[in-house]
Design an enzyme around this catalytic site. Structure first.
Site, PDB file in Angstrom:
ATOM      1  N   ARG A 114       0.821  -1.218   0.000  1.00 33.98           N
ATOM      2  CA  ARG A 114       0.000   0.000   0.000  1.00 33.98           C
ATOM      3  C   ARG A 114       0.854   1.269   0.000  1.00 33.98           C
ATOM      4  O   ARG A 114       0.431   2.314  -0.496  1.00 33.98           O
ATOM      5  CB  ARG A 114      -0.938  -0.011   1.209  1.00 33.98           C
TER       6      ARG A 114
ATOM      7  N   ILE B 214      -7.601   6.921  -1.345  1.00 29.27           N
ATOM      8  CA  ILE B 214      -7.440   5.476  -1.379  1.00 29.27           C
ATOM      9  C   ILE B 214      -8.235   4.937  -0.209  1.00 29.27           C
ATOM     10  O   ILE B 214      -8.128   5.442   0.916  1.00 29.27           O
ATOM     11  CB  ILE B 214      -5.957   5.051  -1.306  1.00 29.27           C
ATOM     12  N   SER B 215      -9.065   3.942  -0.451  1.00 29.94           N
ATOM     13  CA  SER B 215      -9.941   3.417   0.594  1.00 29.94           C
ATOM     14  C   SER B 215      -9.134   2.771   1.713  1.00 29.94           C
ATOM     15  O   SER B 215      -7.984   2.374   1.537  1.00 29.94           O
ATOM     16  CB  SER B 215     -10.911   2.386   0.007  1.00 29.94           C
ATOM     17  N   ALA B 216      -9.770   2.660   2.864  1.00 29.24           N
ATOM     18  CA  ALA B 216      -9.167   1.943   3.987  1.00 29.24           C
ATOM     19  C   ALA B 216      -8.967   0.477   3.593  1.00 29.24           C
ATOM     20  O   ALA B 216      -9.768  -0.085   2.840  1.00 29.24           O
ATOM     21  CB  ALA B 216     -10.051   2.041   5.214  1.00 29.24           C
ATOM     22  N   PRO B 217      -7.920  -0.157   4.092  1.00 31.46           N
ATOM     23  CA  PRO B 217      -7.675  -1.565   3.758  1.00 31.46           C
ATOM     24  C   PRO B 217      -8.875  -2.477   4.027  1.00 31.46           C
ATOM     25  O   PRO B 217      -9.119  -3.413   3.256  1.00 31.46           O
ATOM     26  CB  PRO B 217      -6.475  -1.929   4.630  1.00 31.46           C
TER      27      PRO B 217
END
Length: 209
Positions: free
Chosen positions: A16, A42-45
């Site tokens: 990431r 960027i979205s959360a994992p």
């Protein structure tokens, strides 16, 4: 969240840190969304994990997938790992700057994904500047992930689902719901609510479809 070995492998295979801004490096592995510029994130994992878990039965060797709102490119690469060397992932975004960023990020460690394959002439991962509401005309997909919230479910994306395919998409304006859209083998379409979410809006150009 992750109960599938293929999903775990796909996420562990993509660093990431390669897909965020340098100034956010200390937060690379935090379970939070991060800005990537141009009013995008960027979205959360955990949201990437949810998406891959929902799509895992369609993200199989040789499958075709679409990532709408490719952003910095992280999830498109994860999807590429799941569809294997015979599969193809199309990543699209409406901003050229994000598509260029995605290409640079992917080239850091996965440049081979962007290179044409000798046997078929196309790469495993393609990137293009495209209106997300329109998808990729002329193509159909086993799996579609939409990384921004649409006011309504885009008809063009539903049409581009193959029979047996699934789309994961956040829908709504003030209140957003992550939806699973399934197309049966007979072409009928069903929708299922998964959870409340908060995404940036899916920008559209021209009339909504």
């Amino acid at each position: 969240i992750i109960t599938d070995a293929r999903v775990e492998f796909a996420m562990r295979a993509v660093d990431r840190a390669d897909f965020i801004r340098p100034q956010d490096g200390a937060q690379a592995y935090d379970d939070n969304p991060l800005p990537i510029g141009h009013a995008a994130t960027i979205s959360a994992p955990h949201m990437h994990a949810h998406a891959l878990m929902q799509l895992k039965e369609r993200l199989v060797d040789g499958a075709s997938a679409l990532d709408v709102g490719v952003g910095s490119g992280y999830l498109a690469v994860s999807m590429s790992h799941m569809v294997g060397e015979r599969g193809i992932v199309h990543g699209i975004d409406y901003l050229p700057q994000l598509v260029d960023m995605s290409r640079r990020n992917i080239a850091k460690r996965s440049a081979d994904l962007l290179s044409p394959r000798p046997d078929v002439g196309s790469p495993r991962l393609t990137l293009s500047v495209t209106d997300g509401w329109q998808g990729v005309p002329g193509h159909t997909f086993d799996a579609i992930h939409v990384g921004a919230a649409a006011a309504t479910v885009p008809t063009a994306l539903v049409e581009q689902l193959k029979p047996g395919g699934r789309m994961i998409i956040p829908v709504g304006t003030d209140e957003q719901v992550l939806m699973a859209i399934d197309k049966a083998e007979d072409g009928s379409v069903t929708q299922r609510k998964l959870m409340l979410v908060r995404y940036v809006p899916l920008v559209q150009h021209g009339p909504q479809c």
